[in-house]
Design an enzyme around this catalytic site. Structure first.
Site, PDB file in Angstrom:
ATOM      1  N   GLY A 533       0.831  -1.196   0.000  1.00  0.00           N
ATOM      2  CA  GLY A 533       0.000   0.000   0.000  1.00  0.00           C
ATOM      3  C   GLY A 533       0.865   1.244   0.000  1.00  0.00           C
ATOM      4  CG  PHE A 537       4.338   8.956   6.854  1.00  0.00           C
ATOM      5  CD1 PHE A 537       4.910  10.120   7.324  1.00  0.00           C
ATOM      6  CD2 PHE A 537       3.219   8.461   7.497  1.00  0.00           C
ATOM      7  CE1 PHE A 537       4.384  10.775   8.421  1.00  0.00           C
ATOM      8  CE2 PHE A 537       2.686   9.107   8.592  1.00  0.00           C
ATOM      9  CZ  PHE A 537       3.264  10.273   9.062  1.00  0.00           C
ATOM     10  N   GLY A 538       4.643   7.442   2.412  1.00  0.00           N
ATOM     11  CA  GLY A 538       5.356   6.757   1.338  1.00  0.00           C
ATOM     12  C   GLY A 538       4.765   5.394   1.054  1.00  0.00           C
ATOM     13  CB  VAL A 540       3.667  -0.024   3.180  1.00  0.00           C
ATOM     14  CG1 VAL A 540       3.989  -1.137   4.172  1.00  0.00           C
ATOM     15  CG2 VAL A 540       3.422   1.282   3.915  1.00  0.00           C
ATOM     16  CE  LYS A 554       4.642   3.199   8.029  1.00  0.00           C
ATOM     17  NZ  LYS A 554       3.290   3.040   7.454  1.00  0.00           N
ATOM     18  CG  ASP A 647      -3.583  10.006  11.717  1.00  0.00           C
ATOM     19  OD1 ASP A 647      -4.820  10.176  11.684  1.00  0.00           O
ATOM     20  OD2 ASP A 647      -2.888   9.885  10.692  1.00  0.00           O
TER      21      ASP A 647
END
EC number: 2.7.10.2
Length: 786
Positions: A533, A537-538, A540, A554, A647
């Site tokens: 996914g 943040f970037g 995975v 990640k 979050d």
């Protein structure tokens, strides 16, 4: 006469008023002393679980969260709520403490009601708060003694044990050290032997002794004597004890009386240990004796302390507190009690572990290992049967003394009814079964898959009769649960079918880091595989560390986070470990982009899982509620360790095997560099999960996580619907500030929605803590499902 009577009445009234004023003044002074003590004298404080002491014979056993404070004079516990005005629930005066040791409250023969944690015990005699502490220090005798109930000879002086359950091995060690240190500085007398287990009403869980007064089965840790002066050439024993000859008229048994050098035994011993005798024993004679606290110390320097009493025989002779009839006669079984002063801690491996890094040690399932160093919480140094030494993950082993049903494949511990049903239905095998802790605390439940008359799972409570035997059907009773399971493997005995097999091996838990003291991972050690996914943040990707351990990698976008700050934080975050938190293994920080390496969860994000399986999940309220409870457990752990998620949402929780749900990405939002993410005006900020104080002031706390948790519950019970539908962020902010909350999901019970509404209380101080939410939801689950 009338005038005289009136004057006398007036005088008496004045005396009463004066007495009342003095009493009020003393009470006020006591409160001021307490306030001063709490403000300026607190050595250590924290939240732990307390076991009821059951000083009254027929009171129930229970466990409650309490706030504990250790001062230089007392060990006190308070209500956990209302931080500013906590109500004191009890206190132990440290002058009365006799031992502080680790304890075993669960496991075989222990308390089935005991919560998970790291227990220790404080053995003590009751000491009154004011005058009696003065008597203790100065040896003033008389009356009923030093605040411990004065007794006629032959009666018992009550002694008690407080069991406290810490949140981690490290926390327990710190509390034990702190209490001992304060007691050492105060020269309190010690006990030399104790029972690490519980008295069940019939026997000790540790040594199986059948008498409550059985001699302690383990040697207590040595405490230094603060008042000893090694330079005087005499031994500590010579300084701190006065021996009484076994041939003297005073006693028929060999023992020593430990005492303060400023006090004298006086009439306490000479007069048969009367009212002024040591510890306030007796009640009639010897009024001038010392009230210096003493502990009975056999000449082997071993004694015990538990809830059993210190006794006097009819002649005023001191008898050992934990031995029937006093100190054992040489040659009797009790006289050969083993000295466990060099106690060896043995653990049993619950899972296999393959050592890859140098300094680690491989584990073989069910093998025993000797613990050499357990000072670190997550990695212990142990020795195997061949003498090999190395580090092992502490969550892969269990102390042998605590090992109960964990050794059996069919035992699944805290697995809920819903998860058990899901697991057993996957294999669709007749006679497949598990044993789990029941939602009714203290009981166990057998969950059995049967195809008669059609495929379904039946649940049977494992009960106990008056003889403490276990049974599923009263006609077939066994002494232990394993014996009961073995019986029903061969005989259905009232069940839908025979027990045939357990589903599979228990999933191996993640370790805190991939090796002892390893948090930096070299990129060459990782084999990167398919993409799982992408997000804020970037990307995975799935990975394998050194070809053996599945991981999620990640790959952070450059410029999206404060990298240096996060790398420092990662060292700490690898040490956070809980069954409902995604484990951080480490980081690759020596090259760019940074890799964050975590535990791999095969079913991906909770949000996608809910949406994929909506048809099967939407009507299964029990399973959805269990997901909420699992998240609350992980958040309770973070709350206890003062971590704020910032979050929390279904997209940031992951699902693994056996429907295990874990919280991911905790604390990561703190390192985002994108200003839009941290302001209420930006589109990337998770506004729909944010409470008023975050929207208005960007003020994050554990209570802002509670608000987000309420929204997460709503996501779960709608199987992944977007909160507030298609409303724009500005409209959501307006609704939240006006106090308009999300509507009840169709598949959600009123009791569950009531918990959501508590999470959405406008003021953060009005929202419950996660540990309260966890308990409330567990109660709802018990009411609605079992």
């Amino acid at each position: 006469m009338m005038g005289t009577k009136h004057r006398n009445s007036h005088v008496n009234g004045s005396i009463k008023s004066s007495s009342s004023l003095r009493s009020s003044s003393k009470s006020f002074q006591a409160k001021m002393d307490l306030m001063s003590e709490r403000l300026y004298d607190v050595v250590k404080s924290g939240s732990m679980v307390k076991r009821a002491q059951n000083k009254k014979r027929f009171t129930p056993v229970n466990y409650k969260h309490r706030w504990f404070e250790l001062t230089k004079r007392t060990f006190s516990y308070f209500d956990v709520e209302n931080v500013e005005r906590r109500r004191e629930r009890g206190r132990i005066h440290l002058k009365g403490v006799r031992l502080v040791e680790e304890a075993t409250v669960s496991g075989e023969g222990g308390d089935p009601f005991a919560p998970d944690g790291y227990p220790f015990q404080v053995g003590y005699c009751e000491i009154s708060a004011s005058a009696n502490s003065h008597q203790l220090e100065n040896g003033n005798g008389g009356g009923s003694g030093v605040g411990i109930e004065g007794q006629q000879s032959g009666r018992a002086v009550p002694q008690y044990t407080l069991y406290v359950i810490a949140n981690s091995e490290k926390e327990r060690s710190e509390w034990i050290r702190a209490i001992r240190q304060v007691c050492e500085d105060s020269n309190t007398p010690k006990s030399y032997r104790y029972h690490p287990g519980l008295w069940s009403g019939k026997k000790w869980s540790c040594c199986k002794g059948l008498s409550r007064t059985t001699f302690g089965c383990r040697a207590a840790a040595h405490w230094r004597e603060a008042n000893n002066n090694p330079s005087n050439g005499s031994s500590p024993a010579q300084n701190s004890t006065r021996s009484i000859s076994p041939n003297s008229s005073t006693t028929n048994s060999q023992f020593s009386l430990q005492h303060n050098s400023s006090g004298s035994l006086g009439g306490g011993v000479g007069g048969g240990l009367g009212g002024g005798g040591s510890l306030g024993l007796g009640g009639g004679g010897g009024g001038g004796g010392s009230c210096t606290p003493t502990s009975l110390q056999p000449q082997s320097s071993l004694t015990t302390f538990k809830q059993s009493p210190t006794l006097l025989n009819g002649n005023g002779t001191l008898l050992d507190a934990n031995m029937p009839g006093g100190i054992p006669t040489p040659g009797t079984p009790n006289s050969k009690a083993k000295d466990n002063s060099h106690f060896v801690k043995l653990v049993v491996a619950l899972y296999p572990f393959k050592a890859i890094e140098g300094g680690d040690l491989s584990l073989e399932k069910n093998a025993e290992y000797e613990v050499i160093d357990d000072s670190q919480e997550h990695w212990w140094k142990v020795k195997d049967a061949l003498g090999n030494v190395g580090y092992i993950p502490s969550n892969y082993v269990k102390p042998k003394a605590l090992l109960g049903l964990e050794r059996y494949e069919w035992y699944v511990g805290d697995m809920s009814r819903q998860r058990a049903e899901s697991l057993l239905k996957q294999g669709d095998k007749e006679g497949c079964f598990v044993v789990r802790k029941s939602s009714t605390k203290g009981l166990y439940t057998l969950s059995l898959h049967t195809k008669v008359p059609q495929s379904h799972v039946k649940h049977y409570h494992i009960k106990q009769n008056a003889r403490c035997e276990y049974y599923l059907s009263e006609k077939h009773c066994c002494e232990t649960i394993p014996d009961l399971i073995n019986y029903h493997r061969h005989n259905s005995g009232g069940l839908a079918c025979r027990l045939k097999s357990s589903p599979c091996d228990r999933p191996v838990p993640p370790t805190a880091g991939l090796s002892h003291d390893k948090w930096e991972i070299h990129p060459m050690e990782l084999m990167l595989m398919e993409e799982l996914g992408s997000g804020q943040f970037g990307v995975v990707r799935r990975g394998k560390w050194r070809g053996s351990i599945d991981t999620a990698v990640k790959m952070m976008k450059e410029g999206t986070m404060s990298e240096d700050d996060f790398i420092e934080e990662a060292k700490v975050m690898t040490k956070l470990q809980h069954p409902n938190l995604v484990q951080l293994y480490g980081v690759c920080s020596k090259h760019r982009p940074i890799y964050i390496v975590t535990e791999y969860m095969k079913h991906g994000s909770l949000l996608n899982y809910l949406r994929r399986h909506e048809k099967t999940l939407i009507g299964n309220m029990g399973l959805l509620l269990d997901m909420c409870i699992q998240v609350s457990k992980g958040m309770t752990y973070l709350e206890r360790h003062n971590y704020i998620h910032r979050d929390l949402a279904a997209r940031n929780c992951l699902v693994g095997s056996e429907n295990v749900v874990k919280v991911a990405d905790f604390g990561l939002a703190r390192y985002v560099l994108d200003d839009q993410y941290t302001s209420s005006g930006g589109t990337k900020f998770p506004i729909k999960w944010a409470p008023p104080e975050v929207l208005n002031y960007t003020r994050f706390s554990s209570k802002s996580d509670v608000w987000a948790y309420g929204v997460l519950m709503w996501e779960i019970f709608t199987c992944g619907k977007m909160p507030y539908g298609r409303l724009k962020n500005t409209e959501v902010v307006e609704r939240v500030q006006r106090g308009i909350i999300l509507e009840k999901p169709k598949s959600c019970a009123k009791e569950i929605y009531d918990v959501m509404k508590l999470c959405w209380s406008h003021g953060p101080e009005e929202r419950p803590a996660f540990r309260v939410l966890m308990d409330q939801l567990a109660l709802v689950a018990q009411t609605l499902t079992d």
